[in-house]
Design an enzyme around this catalytic site. Structure first.
Site, PDB file in Angstrom:
ATOM      1  N   ASN A   7       0.865  -1.170   0.000  1.00  0.00           N
ATOM      2  CA  ASN A   7       0.000   0.000   0.000  1.00  0.00           C
ATOM      3  C   ASN A   7       0.909   1.230   0.000  1.00  0.00           C
ATOM      4  O   ASN A   7       1.489   1.577   1.028  1.00  0.00           O
ATOM      5  CB  ASN A   7      -0.891  -0.034   1.257  1.00  0.00           C
ATOM      6  CG  ASN A   7      -1.842   1.139   1.309  1.00  0.00           C
ATOM      7  OD1 ASN A   7      -1.825   2.010   0.438  1.00  0.00           O
ATOM      8  ND2 ASN A   7      -2.678   1.177   2.335  1.00  0.00           N
ATOM      9  N   ARG A  90      -2.720  -2.081  -3.375  1.00  0.00           N
ATOM     10  CA  ARG A  90      -3.936  -1.301  -3.159  1.00  0.00           C
ATOM     11  C   ARG A  90      -3.897  -0.104  -4.115  1.00  0.00           C
ATOM     12  O   ARG A  90      -2.894   0.587  -4.213  1.00  0.00           O
ATOM     13  CB  ARG A  90      -3.959  -0.808  -1.721  1.00  0.00           C
ATOM     14  CG  ARG A  90      -5.081   0.144  -1.497  1.00  0.00           C
ATOM     15  CD  ARG A  90      -5.194   0.526  -0.046  1.00  0.00           C
ATOM     16  NE  ARG A  90      -6.293   1.455   0.055  1.00  0.00           N
ATOM     17  CZ  ARG A  90      -6.173   2.685   0.532  1.00  0.00           C
ATOM     18  NH1 ARG A  90      -5.022   3.127   0.956  1.00  0.00           N
ATOM     19  NH2 ARG A  90      -7.225   3.468   0.576  1.00  0.00           N
ATOM     20  N   HIS A 179     -13.208   2.657   0.685  1.00  0.00           N
ATOM     21  CA  HIS A 179     -13.135   1.607   1.719  1.00  0.00           C
ATOM     22  C   HIS A 179     -13.783   0.311   1.243  1.00  0.00           C
ATOM     23  O   HIS A 179     -14.231  -0.500   2.054  1.00  0.00           O
ATOM     24  CB  HIS A 179     -13.868   2.008   3.028  1.00  0.00           C
ATOM     25  CG  HIS A 179     -13.293   3.185   3.755  1.00  0.00           C
ATOM     26  ND1 HIS A 179     -14.083   4.155   4.320  1.00  0.00           N
ATOM     27  CD2 HIS A 179     -12.017   3.523   4.045  1.00  0.00           C
ATOM     28  CE1 HIS A 179     -13.321   5.059   4.917  1.00  0.00           C
ATOM     29  NE2 HIS A 179     -12.062   4.698   4.759  1.00  0.00           N
ATOM     30  N   LEU A 208     -15.978   2.859  10.578  1.00  0.00           N
ATOM     31  CA  LEU A 208     -15.815   4.130  11.289  1.00  0.00           C
ATOM     32  C   LEU A 208     -14.381   4.231  11.789  1.00  0.00           C
ATOM     33  O   LEU A 208     -13.986   3.559  12.743  1.00  0.00           O
ATOM     34  CB  LEU A 208     -16.805   4.218  12.465  1.00  0.00           C
ATOM     35  CG  LEU A 208     -18.279   3.908  12.124  1.00  0.00           C
ATOM     36  CD1 LEU A 208     -19.160   4.032  13.361  1.00  0.00           C
ATOM     37  CD2 LEU A 208     -18.799   4.808  11.009  1.00  0.00           C
ATOM     38  N   ASN A 210     -10.625   7.002  11.037  1.00  0.00           N
ATOM     39  CA  ASN A 210     -10.282   8.396  10.786  1.00  0.00           C
ATOM     40  C   ASN A 210     -11.075   8.923   9.606  1.00  0.00           C
ATOM     41  O   ASN A 210     -11.628  10.017   9.620  1.00  0.00           O
ATOM     42  CB  ASN A 210      -8.791   8.451  10.487  1.00  0.00           C
ATOM     43  CG  ASN A 210      -8.186   9.664  11.088  1.00  0.00           C
ATOM     44  OD1 ASN A 210      -8.889  10.523  11.619  1.00  0.00           O
ATOM     45  ND2 ASN A 210      -6.888   9.747  11.004  1.00  0.00           N
ATOM     46  N   ARG A 240     -12.746  15.726   8.212  1.00  0.00           N
ATOM     47  CA  ARG A 240     -13.570  16.041   7.026  1.00  0.00           C
ATOM     48  C   ARG A 240     -15.000  16.364   7.442  1.00  0.00           C
ATOM     49  O   ARG A 240     -15.543  15.714   8.339  1.00  0.00           O
ATOM     50  CB  ARG A 240     -13.608  14.857   6.059  1.00  0.00           C
ATOM     51  CG  ARG A 240     -12.280  14.545   5.426  1.00  0.00           C
ATOM     52  CD  ARG A 240     -12.444  13.415   4.400  1.00  0.00           C
ATOM     53  NE  ARG A 240     -11.159  12.839   4.088  1.00  0.00           N
ATOM     54  CZ  ARG A 240     -10.913  11.529   4.054  1.00  0.00           C
ATOM     55  NH1 ARG A 240     -11.876  10.659   4.286  1.00  0.00           N
ATOM     56  NH2 ARG A 240      -9.716  11.093   3.763  1.00  0.00           N
ATOM     57  N   ARG A 284     -10.548   8.876  20.952  1.00  0.00           N
ATOM     58  CA  ARG A 284     -10.144   8.611  22.340  1.00  0.00           C
ATOM     59  C   ARG A 284     -10.079   9.926  23.110  1.00  0.00           C
ATOM     60  O   ARG A 284     -10.548  10.027  24.242  1.00  0.00           O
ATOM     61  CB  ARG A 284      -8.775   7.907  22.371  1.00  0.00           C
ATOM     62  CG  ARG A 284      -8.879   6.457  21.982  1.00  0.00           C
ATOM     63  CD  ARG A 284      -7.534   5.854  21.688  1.00  0.00           C
ATOM     64  NE  ARG A 284      -7.021   6.339  20.403  1.00  0.00           N
ATOM     65  CZ  ARG A 284      -6.063   5.743  19.710  1.00  0.00           C
ATOM     66  NH1 ARG A 284      -5.487   4.668  20.180  1.00  0.00           N
ATOM     67  NH2 ARG A 284      -5.669   6.236  18.554  1.00  0.00           N
ATOM     68  N   GLY A 332     -15.253   1.986  15.118  1.00  0.00           N
ATOM     69  CA  GLY A 332     -16.275   0.928  15.120  1.00  0.00           C
ATOM     70  C   GLY A 332     -15.878  -0.249  15.991  1.00  0.00           C
ATOM     71  O   GLY A 332     -16.716  -0.861  16.654  1.00  0.00           O
ATOM     72  N   ASN A 334     -13.566  -0.093  18.530  1.00  0.00           N
ATOM     73  CA  ASN A 334     -13.060   0.235  19.876  1.00  0.00           C
ATOM     74  C   ASN A 334     -13.895   1.193  20.716  1.00  0.00           C
ATOM     75  O   ASN A 334     -13.724   1.232  21.927  1.00  0.00           O
ATOM     76  CB  ASN A 334     -11.646   0.837  19.752  1.00  0.00           C
ATOM     77  CG  ASN A 334     -10.659  -0.158  19.184  1.00  0.00           C
ATOM     78  OD1 ASN A 334     -10.402  -1.191  19.791  1.00  0.00           O
ATOM     79  ND2 ASN A 334     -10.129   0.133  18.010  1.00  0.00           N
ATOM     80  N   GLU A 385      -8.106  -5.287   5.540  1.00  0.00           N
ATOM     81  CA  GLU A 385      -8.058  -4.949   4.112  1.00  0.00           C
ATOM     82  C   GLU A 385      -6.905  -5.664   3.410  1.00  0.00           C
ATOM     83  O   GLU A 385      -7.016  -6.047   2.247  1.00  0.00           O
ATOM     84  CB  GLU A 385      -7.960  -3.430   3.959  1.00  0.00           C
ATOM     85  CG  GLU A 385      -9.239  -2.762   4.464  1.00  0.00           C
ATOM     86  CD  GLU A 385      -9.165  -1.251   4.570  1.00  0.00           C
ATOM     87  OE1 GLU A 385      -9.392  -0.596   3.555  1.00  0.00           O
ATOM     88  OE2 GLU A 385      -8.881  -0.737   5.667  1.00  0.00           O
TER      89      GLU A 385
HETATM   90  P1  ADP Z   1      -7.682   5.161   9.565  1.00  0.00           P
HETATM   91  O1  ADP Z   1      -8.824   5.687   8.776  1.00  0.00           O
HETATM   92  O2  ADP Z   1      -6.557   6.132   9.717  1.00  0.00           O
HETATM   93  O3  ADP Z   1      -7.258   3.748   9.212  1.00  0.00           O
HETATM   94  P2  ADP Z   1      -8.513   3.925  12.065  1.00  0.00           P
HETATM   95  O4  ADP Z   1      -9.435   2.903  11.517  1.00  0.00           O
HETATM   96  O5  ADP Z   1      -7.211   3.480  12.621  1.00  0.00           O
HETATM   97  O6  ADP Z   1      -8.286   5.104  11.049  1.00  0.00           O
HETATM   98  O7  ADP Z   1      -9.329   4.705  13.221  1.00  0.00           O
HETATM   99  C1  ADP Z   1      -8.788   5.724  13.959  1.00  0.00           C
HETATM  100  C2  ADP Z   1      -9.821   6.190  14.985  1.00  0.00           C
HETATM  101  O8  ADP Z   1     -10.165   5.085  15.847  1.00  0.00           O
HETATM  102  C3  ADP Z   1      -9.354   7.317  15.873  1.00  0.00           C
HETATM  103  O9  ADP Z   1     -10.368   8.301  15.983  1.00  0.00           O
HETATM  104  C4  ADP Z   1      -9.173   6.637  17.198  1.00  0.00           C
HETATM  105  O10 ADP Z   1      -9.433   7.486  18.249  1.00  0.00           O
HETATM  106  C5  ADP Z   1     -10.224   5.558  17.178  1.00  0.00           C
HETATM  107  N1  ADP Z   1      -9.930   4.590  18.242  1.00  0.00           N
HETATM  108  C6  ADP Z   1     -10.616   4.470  19.396  1.00  0.00           C
HETATM  109  N2  ADP Z   1     -10.076   3.518  20.176  1.00  0.00           N
HETATM  110  C7  ADP Z   1      -9.017   3.037  19.546  1.00  0.00           C
HETATM  111  C8  ADP Z   1      -8.055   2.030  19.857  1.00  0.00           C
HETATM  112  N3  ADP Z   1      -8.080   1.347  21.003  1.00  0.00           N
HETATM  113  N4  ADP Z   1      -7.097   1.798  18.950  1.00  0.00           N
HETATM  114  C9  ADP Z   1      -7.055   2.474  17.790  1.00  0.00           C
HETATM  115  N5  ADP Z   1      -7.958   3.425  17.435  1.00  0.00           N
HETATM  116  C10 ADP Z   1      -8.923   3.718  18.304  1.00  0.00           C
END
Ligand code: ADP
Length: 400
Positions: A7, A90, A179, A208, A210, A240, A284, A332, A334, A385
């Site tokens: 990627n 990718r 996605h 869900l 970033n 965004r 977080r 989604g 966490n 992915e």
């Molecule tokens: P990307 O789109 O960059 O791949 P991710 O799928 O890694 O993003 O998601 C990032 C988001 O997930 C952040 O807002 C982060 O705060 C949230 N998040 C909440 N808890 C956790 C956790 N334990 N580990 C990783 N991300 C977390």
């Protein structure tokens, strides 16, 4: 069979080497700061992590270093490059040229280059990575797996914008969605978990992270998705805005003295939950700040949850029902508070979660948080992915 998944970003290159017999990851890592001073390669195997600081003026040097690390006698994972049977890349945009993954050839690459203007931020970097691999690993089959391809099954009334039809035809302006590998993976995993055929299910997948997007998957096929011509639209995201009245763009330019590019950059980088809260784009930080009484962090979360809930409702309408809602990606998987808020007061749709099960920690497995009496299954499924890319590459190489 061993497959290297790549990627490539503009200054980064992430990789995983996957053994397809077990679908286990043998090695993974990433190059950072390619083309910049102080480039670095972080390489992980079951022997531990190795950090290699070395100049990487371009992606070719980066991929060479990755291959050297993979075959290194001390911290490598294979004894020779010949063990890599294929590479899966990718690529963000397939436009309307491809509706599935494809093997690389000159004609395919030409089409991908022609679609750069549809994804000017990501497509050129992806292509640079692919070309670098082709040069460094001649003779190794390579496949392209597109972020958009899973959404190519949307019906025309879902992907069309209500604009002059000629502008759709001439300039390819329409909803594409992104996605796709994640929505495909989790919808297929959900069907497996429920022991049902994908054809018999109506699933709403909520990726869900970033960047966030929600898809309606009916009979195993995507019928609608929240991202559009670009990943800017749909639900609000880290930075965004998500859906917004386009007239805001002109008004912004007028009020803030932006030109068009600056206004779009503002909507991509300065908005979302970060813009509303003034705290962070990271959920977080947001949930912590909201719990401590920060009103704008609370508002940012409320806006996000409300928009996600609206998409779920509209997709239940679009599919004439829903059997399963899936949560995936960083938030989604966490953030229990978000899942709980999105699923609250959804009795009309038959969606109810078990609040205790919802609080279980992410251990990388599928978690069923369906509540008592819920007509709809609610699942948390970790996305993967890279595994989708590896599976599709394997199928193409084997001619399936
Ligand atoms: P990307 O789109 O960059 O791949 P991710 O799928 O890694 O993003 O998601 C990032 C988001 O997930 C952040 O807002 C982060 O705060 C949230 N998040 C909440 N808890 C956790 C956790 N334990 N580990 C990783 N991300 C977390």
């Amino acid at each position: 069979m061993k497959i290297l998944v790549v990627n490539a970003g503009s200054s980064s290159l992430k990789y995983q080497l996957i053994d397809m017999d077990t679908e286990g990851v043998i090695a993974k890592g990433g190059c950072e700061r390619i083309g910049l001073p102080k480039s670095i390669l972080k390489h992980k195997t079951d022997k531990g992590e190795k950090i290699i600081e070395q100049d990487m003026p371009d992606h070719k040097v980066a991929i060479r270093l990755v291959l050297e690390a993979l075959v290194h006698p001390e911290y490598g994972a294979i004894s020779s490059m010949k063990e890599i049977d294929a590479v899966g890349h990718r690529l963000v945009h397939s436009a309307e040229d491809f509706n599935c993954s494809v093997l690389v050839n000159d004609e395919v690459m030409e089409k991908c280059r022609n679609n750069i203007e549809l994804a000017p931020l990501h497509q050129p970097a992806n292509i640079t990575g692919i070309e670098a691999c082709m040069e460094v690993m001649p003779g190794t089959p390579m496949a392209l797996v597109f972020d958009t391809a899973f959404h190519s099954t949307m019906p025309d009334y879902a992907y069309m914008y209500a604009i002059d039809y000629d502008d759709y035809k001439n300039y390819k302006i329409r909803r594409y969605g992104f996605h796709g590998t994640s929505h495909k993976f989790v919808s297929q995993e959900a069907a497996k978990y429920l022991n049902k055929k994908p054809e018999d299910l109506k699933i709403i997948t909520c990726h869900l992270g970033n960047g966030s997007s929600i898809s309606a998957v009916k009979g195993g096929k995507c019928v609608d998705t929240s991202m559009g011509f670009t990943p800017l639209c749909g639900v609000p995201m880290g930075t965004r805005s998500g859906d917004i009245d386009p007239s805001v763009v002109e008004y912004l330019c007028h009020k803030k003295g932006y030109d068009l590019a600056q206004a779009i950059e503002y909507l991509n980088k300065k908005c979302g939950v970060a813009g509303v809260s003034g705290v962070s784009s990271d959920f977080r930080d947001l949930t912590k700040a909201a719990a401590e009484g920060n009103e704008r962090a609370r508002l940012a979360l409320d806006i996000f949850n409300y928009q996600c809930k609206k998409y779920i409702g509209s997709y239940a309408a679009a599919m004439d029902g829903v059997d399963c809602v899936v949560f995936t990606a960083g938030i989604g998987e966490n953030t229990a508070e978000v899942r709980s808020a999105i699923c609250r007061d959804m009795d009309f749709f038959g969606i109810k979660i078990d609040e205790t099960k919802n609080l279980t920690k992410n251990d990388g497995s599928i978690r069923d948080i369906t509540g008592k009496g819920s007509k709809v299954k609610v699942l948390i499924i970790p996305t993967n992915e890279e595994l989708v890319i590896a599976r599709e590459t394997k199928a193409l190489v084997e001619g399936k």
